[in-house]
Design a protein around this motif. Structure first.
Motif, PDB file in Angstrom:
ATOM      1  N   GLU A   1       0.828  -1.208   0.000  1.00  0.00           N
ATOM      2  CA  GLU A   1       0.000   0.000   0.000  1.00  0.00           C
ATOM      3  C   GLU A   1       0.864   1.260   0.000  1.00  0.00           C
ATOM      4  N   LYS A   2       1.949   1.236   0.767  1.00  0.00           N
ATOM      5  CA  LYS A   2       2.855   2.387   0.817  1.00  0.00           C
ATOM      6  C   LYS A   2       3.529   2.613  -0.533  1.00  0.00           C
ATOM      7  N   VAL A   3       3.953   1.509  -1.162  1.00  0.00           N
ATOM      8  CA  VAL A   3       4.595   1.612  -2.477  1.00  0.00           C
ATOM      9  C   VAL A   3       3.610   2.150  -3.502  1.00  0.00           C
ATOM     10  N   THR A   4       2.382   1.628  -3.468  1.00  0.00           N
ATOM     11  CA  THR A   4       1.344   2.085  -4.394  1.00  0.00           C
ATOM     12  C   THR A   4       1.062   3.564  -4.213  1.00  0.00           C
ATOM     13  N   HIS A   5       0.954   3.984  -2.963  1.00  0.00           N
ATOM     14  CA  HIS A   5       0.694   5.401  -2.671  1.00  0.00           C
ATOM     15  C   HIS A   5       1.846   6.275  -3.150  1.00  0.00           C
ATOM     16  N   PHE A   6       3.083   5.805  -2.937  1.00  0.00           N
ATOM     17  CA  PHE A   6       4.260   6.584  -3.324  1.00  0.00           C
ATOM     18  C   PHE A   6       4.353   6.727  -4.849  1.00  0.00           C
ATOM     19  N   LEU A   7       3.991   5.657  -5.569  1.00  0.00           N
ATOM     20  CA  LEU A   7       4.126   5.663  -7.024  1.00  0.00           C
ATOM     21  C   LEU A   7       2.907   6.228  -7.743  1.00  0.00           C
ATOM     22  N   SER A   8       1.804   6.398  -7.018  1.00  0.00           N
ATOM     23  CA  SER A   8       0.582   6.887  -7.659  1.00  0.00           C
ATOM     24  C   SER A   8       0.797   8.273  -8.267  1.00  0.00           C
ATOM     25  N   ILE A   9       0.290   8.439  -9.473  1.00  0.00           N
ATOM     26  CA  ILE A   9       0.439   9.700 -10.184  1.00  0.00           C
ATOM     27  C   ILE A   9      -0.876  10.457 -10.177  1.00  0.00           C
ATOM     28  N   LYS A  10      -0.835  11.670  -9.661  1.00  0.00           N
ATOM     29  CA  LYS A  10      -2.001  12.551  -9.666  1.00  0.00           C
ATOM     30  C   LYS A  10      -1.590  13.885 -10.288  1.00  0.00           C
ATOM     31  N   ILE A  11      -2.266  14.253 -11.351  1.00  0.00           N
ATOM     32  CA  ILE A  11      -1.950  15.500 -12.051  1.00  0.00           C
ATOM     33  C   ILE A  11      -3.229  16.308 -12.193  1.00  0.00           C
ATOM     34  N   SER A  12      -3.178  17.569 -11.810  1.00  0.00           N
ATOM     35  CA  SER A  12      -4.359  18.418 -11.893  1.00  0.00           C
ATOM     36  C   SER A  12      -4.705  18.696 -13.350  1.00  0.00           C
ATOM     37  N   SER A  13      -5.951  19.067 -13.586  1.00  0.00           N
ATOM     38  CA  SER A  13      -6.431  19.328 -14.947  1.00  0.00           C
ATOM     39  C   SER A  13      -5.636  20.443 -15.620  1.00  0.00           C
ATOM     40  N   GLY A  14      -5.389  21.525 -14.892  1.00  0.00           N
ATOM     41  CA  GLY A  14      -4.644  22.644 -15.459  1.00  0.00           C
ATOM     42  C   GLY A  14      -3.215  22.282 -15.804  1.00  0.00           C
ATOM     43  N   THR A  15      -2.576  21.507 -14.921  1.00  0.00           N
ATOM     44  CA  THR A  15      -1.209  21.072 -15.186  1.00  0.00           C
ATOM     45  C   THR A  15      -1.156  20.131 -16.374  1.00  0.00           C
ATOM     46  N   MET A  16      -2.162  19.272 -16.503  1.00  0.00           N
ATOM     47  CA  MET A  16      -2.207  18.373 -17.650  1.00  0.00           C
ATOM     48  C   MET A  16      -2.333  19.151 -18.957  1.00  0.00           C
ATOM     49  N   GLU A  17      -3.052  20.271 -18.922  1.00  0.00           N
ATOM     50  CA  GLU A  17      -3.133  21.120 -20.105  1.00  0.00           C
ATOM     51  C   GLU A  17      -1.754  21.659 -20.476  1.00  0.00           C
ATOM     52  N   ALA A  18      -0.965  22.011 -19.469  1.00  0.00           N
ATOM     53  CA  ALA A  18       0.399  22.502 -19.728  1.00  0.00           C
ATOM     54  C   ALA A  18       1.249  21.409 -20.370  1.00  0.00           C
ATOM     55  N   VAL A  19       1.093  20.175 -19.902  1.00  0.00           N
ATOM     56  CA  VAL A  19       1.821  19.050 -20.498  1.00  0.00           C
ATOM     57  C   VAL A  19       1.414  18.875 -21.960  1.00  0.00           C
ATOM     58  N   LYS A  20       0.110  19.030 -22.238  1.00  0.00           N
ATOM     59  CA  LYS A  20      -0.364  18.945 -23.630  1.00  0.00           C
ATOM     60  C   LYS A  20       0.295  20.009 -24.496  1.00  0.00           C
ATOM     61  N   TRP A  21       0.428  21.223 -23.968  1.00  0.00           N
ATOM     62  CA  TRP A  21       1.032  22.305 -24.737  1.00  0.00           C
ATOM     63  C   TRP A  21       2.503  22.014 -25.033  1.00  0.00           C
ATOM     64  N   ILE A  22       3.194  21.417 -24.073  1.00  0.00           N
ATOM     65  CA  ILE A  22       4.597  21.040 -24.304  1.00  0.00           C
ATOM     66  C   ILE A  22       4.668  19.985 -25.412  1.00  0.00           C
ATOM     67  N   GLY A  23       3.773  18.989 -25.339  1.00  0.00           N
ATOM     68  CA  GLY A  23       3.724  17.968 -26.373  1.00  0.00           C
ATOM     69  C   GLY A  23       3.394  18.560 -27.725  1.00  0.00           C
ATOM     70  N   LEU A  24       2.464  19.502 -27.742  1.00  0.00           N
ATOM     71  CA  LEU A  24       2.057  20.160 -28.986  1.00  0.00           C
ATOM     72  C   LEU A  24       3.221  20.937 -29.597  1.00  0.00           C
ATOM     73  N   LEU A  25       3.974  21.675 -28.776  1.00  0.00           N
ATOM     74  CA  LEU A  25       5.123  22.437 -29.265  1.00  0.00           C
ATOM     75  C   LEU A  25       6.188  21.505 -29.825  1.00  0.00           C
ATOM     76  N   SER A  26       6.459  20.419 -29.097  1.00  0.00           N
ATOM     77  CA  SER A  26       7.437  19.437 -29.548  1.00  0.00           C
ATOM     78  C   SER A  26       7.032  18.844 -30.890  1.00  0.00           C
ATOM     79  N   MET A  27       5.768  18.471 -31.020  1.00  0.00           N
ATOM     80  CA  MET A  27       5.250  17.879 -32.250  1.00  0.00           C
ATOM     81  C   MET A  27       5.344  18.850 -33.422  1.00  0.00           C
ATOM     82  N   THR A  28       4.986  20.110 -33.182  1.00  0.00           N
ATOM     83  CA  THR A  28       4.994  21.108 -34.248  1.00  0.00           C
ATOM     84  C   THR A  28       6.411  21.351 -34.759  1.00  0.00           C
ATOM     85  N   ILE A  29       7.370  21.433 -33.851  1.00  0.00           N
ATOM     86  CA  ILE A  29       8.771  21.611 -34.240  1.00  0.00           C
ATOM     87  C   ILE A  29       9.236  20.427 -35.087  1.00  0.00           C
ATOM     88  N   ASP A  30       8.870  19.227 -34.658  1.00  0.00           N
ATOM     89  CA  ASP A  30       9.261  18.026 -35.389  1.00  0.00           C
ATOM     90  C   ASP A  30       8.655  18.007 -36.794  1.00  0.00           C
TER      91      ASP A  30
END
Length: 238
Positions: free
Chosen positions: A11-40
């Motif tokens: 349970e401790k390992v699961t809790h430590f490894l669990s990934i939680k990302i807020s909606s707004g932060t996930m949008e920022a990750v999308k923008w980074i992916g979008l910029l990377s893709m466009t450059i490529d």
């Protein structure tokens, strides 16, 4: 006592490894992916992928978008609220719209490999039947058949699945599987730049940004930017 201790450790390992990302932060990750893709893609259209730095930056896009896809499908209510079917329809529509410009960008002589929208679509369909009771053989069939036709082939599908398993059931084993999928992706890319997406994902779990979500923007952007880059490249060539 030992069984209880083992359970608590898991349970401790699961809790430590669990990934939680807020909606707004996930949008920022999308923008980074979008910029990377466009450059490529700009590098492919205008310079025939000869700019090495742009190619390296472009290797971040696929793992970032695949992770976002996997993270969303791994949420507890994703299957029950029919997210798989909704995603599959969107991916098919925008993937089809993007196909002519994608073929031009890759200088393909035939329809395949199909673009990343279809890669995510095959992964979505396969995951749907994997989660649906008694349909795992069909999930495997879609996985094996789909790998013949999509960009990043089975390596991309393995990465999607490994990301989903880690987000769905975080453990040391699923983490190892996810990292192994990165190694396969690095081998396919010919460099290790896909790993640069890992710090971005880790950082995303630690910050809470408040970026607004724009519905369907990233779906629309994919075919739109390919079409615009295609016509710009043709106009500059003439």
């Amino acid at each position: 006592m030992n069984k209880l201790s083992t359970s608590q450790t898991r349970e401790k390992v699961t809790h430590f490894l669990s990934i939680k990302i807020s909606s707004g932060t996930m949008e920022a990750v999308k923008w980074i992916g979008l910029l990377s893709m466009t450059i490529d893609h700009a590098n492919r259209f205008f310079f025939d992928a000869r700019i090495d730095a742009a190619y390296c930056i472009g290797r971040l896009a696929m793992p970032l978008f695949a992770f976002i896809f996997a993270y969303n499908l791994a949420q507890p209510n994703a299957f029950s609220r029919g997210l798989h079917a909704k995603l599959l329809i969107r991916l098919a529509i925008f993937g089809l719209i993007a196909t002519p410009a994608y073929i031009a960008m890759r200088h393909l002589q035939h329809l395949w490999p199909l673009n990343i929208m279809f890669l995510l679509g095959v992964a979505t369909a396969s995951l749907y039947f994997y989660e649906k009771g008694g349909s795992k053989p069909l999930a495997l069939f879609i996985f094996l058949l789909g790998g013949f036709f999509v960009e990043y082939d089975w390596v991309g599908l393995i990465f999607c699945f490994a990301s989903w398993f880690f987000c769905k059931k975080p453990s040391i084993l699923s983490l190892i599987g996810w990292l192994f999928a990165y190694l396969l992706l690095n081998h396919l890319n010919g460099n290790n730049w896909a790993l640069a997406s890992l710090p971005i994902i880790i950082l995303a779990t630690q910050v809470h940004l408040k970026l607004p979500r724009i519905p369907y923007f990233f779906y629309i952007f994919y075919p739109s930017h390919l079409i615009i880059l295609y016509f710009l490249s043709r106009s500059l060539a003439s």
